[in-house]
Design a protein around this motif. Structure first.
Motif, short mmCIF file in Angstrom:
data_model
loop_
_atom_site.label_atom_id
_atom_site.label_comp_id
_atom_site.label_asym_id
_atom_site.label_seq_id
_atom_site.Cartn_x
_atom_site.Cartn_y
_atom_site.Cartn_z
N GLY A 88 35.48 49.92 -33.05
CA GLY A 88 34.27 50.34 -33.74
C GLY A 88 33.10 50.56 -32.81
N MET A 89 32.89 49.62 -31.87
CA MET A 89 31.77 49.75 -30.94
C MET A 89 31.94 50.95 -30.02
SD MET A 89 31.06 45.77 -29.90
CE MET A 89 29.73 46.20 -28.78
N MET A 90 33.13 51.12 -29.46
CA MET A 90 33.35 52.23 -28.53
C MET A 90 33.30 53.57 -29.24
SD MET A 90 36.41 52.83 -25.74
CE MET A 90 35.96 51.34 -24.83
N ALA A 91 33.89 53.64 -30.44
CA ALA A 91 33.85 54.88 -31.21
C ALA A 91 32.41 55.25 -31.54
CB ALA A 91 34.68 54.75 -32.48
N ALA A 92 31.61 54.26 -31.93
CA ALA A 92 30.21 54.53 -32.27
C ALA A 92 29.42 54.99 -31.05
CB ALA A 92 29.57 53.29 -32.88
N GLU A 93 29.67 54.39 -29.90
CA GLU A 93 28.98 54.81 -28.68
C GLU A 93 29.30 56.26 -28.35
OE1 GLU A 93 30.32 51.94 -25.87
OE2 GLU A 93 28.84 50.41 -26.47
N LYS A 94 30.57 56.61 -28.44
CA LYS A 94 30.98 58.00 -28.16
C LYS A 94 30.46 58.95 -29.22
CE LYS A 94 35.20 56.64 -25.67
NZ LYS A 94 36.69 56.68 -25.65
N LEU A 95 30.50 58.53 -30.48
CA LEU A 95 30.02 59.37 -31.57
C LEU A 95 28.52 59.61 -31.45
CD1 LEU A 95 30.94 60.76 -34.22
CD2 LEU A 95 30.32 58.66 -35.42
#
Length: 472
Positions: A88-95
């Motif tokens: 969730g954290m990494m996806a949100a950072e990339k998003l």
């Protein structure tokens, strides 16, 4: 439509999808009051719930194992939640970097991480005793001759809830109805967390069919009983979930794809380690899959010679997890538009590199061939089936006591009266009683039975057969 408009609309959609509104509450959530966000409160409510604690002695893969270190649903859920937080954290950072306006105001990558973490923590909370074997046992029981009289008096949606019984739907029922907030309406989790939790936001009738009270052996998963259909509608309205193109239900919340990926990662990596510890698999079989998921040759990874098998697997697992988290979150961002439109086909792994897809599929195939069909597991599943059938045989006739169309004697027998005494504390706790509504009676009894852990269910089934004091 311009790219700017598309990105702006995407940010607006994410603002709905990350709603901190609590299902069942009319209060408007206030942001930024403390460092402990609404989503952290979701996680805490789950950790301290009775249903979550019961996962400590519920089957992950191996029922009633006495070997230390083998995963239960509780340890599995904790590990899935850790991977889900990273996803969730990494996806949100990339998003955030791809959206013109970034993430919605007041939402950080850490918030998205804890939403997925909380949803993962709850993803198996509705599982009956003995895991998937318990689901099969319940479905099988309702297909037997005895329950047919009552099934004929239920509408098609209610029949499908029982004939295609699903732990996922039981989980949603627990969260929005059974695990009580001090007032009512379940745990009152945020809509964002519930949305991420719902891998299958549709009813049984949307994915299954029934003919003459029989259903195909190829049961399709669903995430909500007819009894909680209004809560699903309210959740989808708050999150602005689009309708599915495959059926009359809703499309998944995008974060549900991350929950599914976290579960699959544990399935592919950690569940196989249990197979080694139980002498069902060899180190070589599992390590070869780990190397493929890492994307490197064994000769390129130098492990110290003094490492034990357990330490070597842990080292390879860590490398594999790092790559899988990075690969899955790349696929998440690449397919953001398709997920928002409810048009993504398959899982996120279906949109990853070929070696990652192949590694995950090899892991699942190995588990099917050598773990799920291992003689010791088959014997335990047969025992689990008999155990749950015994409990259902005993308690379920209480659901239609007094119904002249069902094969019941009136008044209740001595045994039925005593069984009702065992059931009554559960009914009292949830402020319910058995009534003329047979469908809800059945669900209340299923709440009672499926809420037991493996050991409680086994012990009670033994006692009902006259074997006093038999424990595991």
């Amino acid at each position: 439509m311009s790219n700017h408009q598309s990105f702006s609309n995407a940010t607006t959609q994410w603002a709905h999808l990350l709603s901190a509104q609590r299902l069942g509450s009319t209060k408007t959530p206030k942001a930024g009051e403390t460092a402990r966000s609404h989503f952290h409160k979701d996680y805490d409510r789950l950790v301290f719930s009775h249903s979550f604690r019961q996962l400590n002695q519920k089957t992950q893969v191996h029922p009633l194992t006495n070997q230390l270190g083998i995963h239960t649903r509780l340890t599995h859920s904790l590990e899935v939640s850790c991977i889900g937080r990273s996803l969730g954290m990494m996806a949100a950072e990339k998003l955030h970097d791809t959206l013109d306006n970034g993430l919605p105001t007041g939402v950080s990558p850490a918030d998205v991480g804890v939403i997925v973490q909380a949803a993962c923590l709850a993803h198996d909370i509705g599982n009956p005793p003995f895991g998937h074997a318990g689901e099969y046992a319940i479905r099988d029981w309702f297909r037997q001759p005895k329950p047919q009289a009552i099934l004929q008096n239920l509408d098609i949606n209610a029949q499908l809830d029982l004939l295609a019984y699903e732990g996922n739907a039981q989980g949603f029922r627990l969260l929005v109805r059974n695990e009580h907030h001090p007032d009512k309406d379940g745990m009152r989790l945020t809509c964002a967390t519930l949305g991420a939790f719902m891998k299958y936001p549709w009813l049984a009738a949307h994915s299954n069919d029934v003919n003459n009270h029989r259903i195909s052996n190829n049961v399709q998963k669903f995430g909500c009983f007819e009894s909680e259909a209004s809560q699903l509608e309210a959740l989808a309205a708050t999150l602005h979930l689009p309708r599915s193109e495959q059926h009359d239900g809703f499309a998944r919340h995008p974060l549900a794809y991350l929950l599914e990926a976290a579960d699959d990662i544990c399935y592919a990596l950690i569940d196989l380690e249990d197979g080694i510890n139980l002498n069902m698999l060899t180190y070589t079989e599992v390590a070869s899959i780990f190397y493929e998921l890492i994307g490197e040759r064994p000769s390129s990874i130098h492990l110290p010679a003094h490492m034990s098998v357990r330490q070597s697997l842990a080292s390879l697992r860590a490398r594999a997890m790092m790559r899988l988290v990075n690969t899955v979150t790349d696929a998440f961002v690449t397919n953001n538009d398709a997920m928002l439109a409810g048009k993504l086909n398959g899982s996120l792994f279906d949109h990853c590199e070929a070696d990652v897809q192949n590694g995950i599929n090899r892991a699942k195939q190995l588990a099917r061939e050598k773990i799920f069909n291992h003689p010791s597991k088959v014997r335990m599943e047969l025992m689990a089936n008999q155990c749950l059938h015994r409990l259902l045989d005993a308690f379920m006739p209480l659901a239609w006591a007094g119904n002249q169309a069902a094969p019941m004697t009136v008044p209740m027998s001595f045994e039925q009266q005593r069984l009702l005494k065992l059931l009554q504390p559960h009914l009292d706790e949830h402020r319910r009683e058995l009534s003329d509504d047979h469908y809800h009676n059945v669900l209340n009894i299923l709440d009672f039975i499926t809420g037991m852990n493996d050991h409680e269910a086994y012990r009670l089934a033994q006692e009902l057969q006259g074997h006093w004091g038999t424990v595991v």
